[in-house]
Design a protein around this motif. Structure first.
Motif, short mmCIF file in Angstrom:
data_model
loop_
_atom_site.label_atom_id
_atom_site.label_comp_id
_atom_site.label_asym_id
_atom_site.label_seq_id
_atom_site.Cartn_x
_atom_site.Cartn_y
_atom_site.Cartn_z
N GLY A 36 0.79 -1.22 0.00
CA GLY A 36 0.00 0.00 0.00
C GLY A 36 0.81 1.27 0.00
N TYR A 37 2.09 1.17 0.35
CA TYR A 37 2.94 2.36 0.42
C TYR A 37 3.87 2.52 -0.79
N VAL A 38 3.77 1.63 -1.76
CA VAL A 38 4.68 1.69 -2.91
C VAL A 38 4.66 3.05 -3.61
N PRO A 39 3.50 3.60 -3.96
CA PRO A 39 3.50 4.91 -4.65
C PRO A 39 4.15 6.02 -3.81
N ALA A 40 3.87 6.03 -2.52
CA ALA A 40 4.45 7.06 -1.66
C ALA A 40 5.95 6.90 -1.53
N LEU A 41 6.43 5.66 -1.42
CA LEU A 41 7.87 5.42 -1.32
C LEU A 41 8.58 5.82 -2.61
N GLN A 42 7.94 5.59 -3.72
CA GLN A 42 8.52 5.99 -5.00
C GLN A 42 8.56 7.51 -5.11
N ALA A 43 7.47 8.15 -4.73
CA ALA A 43 7.39 9.61 -4.82
C ALA A 43 8.30 10.29 -3.80
N GLY A 44 8.64 9.59 -2.72
CA GLY A 44 9.45 10.18 -1.66
C GLY A 44 10.94 10.10 -1.89
#
Length: 202
Positions: free
Chosen positions: A114-122
């Motif tokens: 569930g955190y993949v997009p946020a980790l990529q964007a971060g």
């Protein structure tokens, strides 16, 4: 070979009880220190606002200690924490005797997905904060030796996105020198709030 014979250095330690008392005192103070870190993390506004997986805050904090992580004593605080066979969400603060403190965000399984997009964007924020990412397949190694960790800054952005997508678990961490003993509480809080901000991105 008489393996039970002591070296001069071992004799000096074996015949002197004083260092054991000092060692026990240090571990007790680290336990107190981790308790203070726990209270500070719990008191952060981000802790109240962040949408943790439900069991995370229900389980509360856990402080544990041991004698032989790579043959040396250690103390660990897990807070917030959630460990199951299907998922892991944990922020871990660790003292490792003679080496350093570490702060680690561990995401695994259904939680990590569930955190993949946020980790990529971060990516840029993680680079700016000098965060490192765990590289091995065994998630239960905690030290920064033997290539266990790699700075996020050494990844190209596209490489980072692919790495995050493919991994079954992610561990983001920072080491802190023991010399900053008196400052480890605010440093741990800063690391915690930074990593929460990264994975809060939408």
């Amino acid at each position: 070979m008489k393996n039970f014979l002591l070296t001069p250095e071992e004799r000096q330690v074996a015949f002197d009880a004083g260092w054991i008392y000092h060692k026990n005192s240090v571990i007790n103070k680290v336990m107190e220190l981790m308790g203070a870190v726990h209270r500070q993390l719990e008191a952060q506004l981000q802790t109240a606002l962040f949408p943790f997986p439900v069991p995370c805050l229900q389980q509360g904090g856990k402080i544990s200690k041991g004698e032989r992580y790579k043959e040396l004593p250690y103390v660990i605080l897990d807070y917030p924490r959630y460990f199951s066979q299907e998922a892991v969400w944990a922020f871990r603060t660790m003292f490792w005797w003679g080496h350093y403190f570490t702060c680690t965000l561990h995401l695994a399984g259904t939680v990590k997905a569930g955190y993949v997009p946020a980790l990529q964007a971060g990516y840029a924020q993680l680079v700016a904060q000098q965060v490192q990412v765990y590289m091995q397949d065994d998630p239960w190694q905690h030290d920064f030796e033997n290539g266990n960790y790699r700075p996020v800054a050494t990844f190209k952005p596209q490489e980072w996105e692919t790495w995050i997508e493919q991994r079954e678990f992610i561990k983001l961490a920072k080491p802190f020198a023991l010399e900053i003993w008196e400052k480890i509480i605010p440093e741990a809080v800063a690391c915690y709030t930074t990593l929460l901000a990264v994975i809060s991105y939408k």
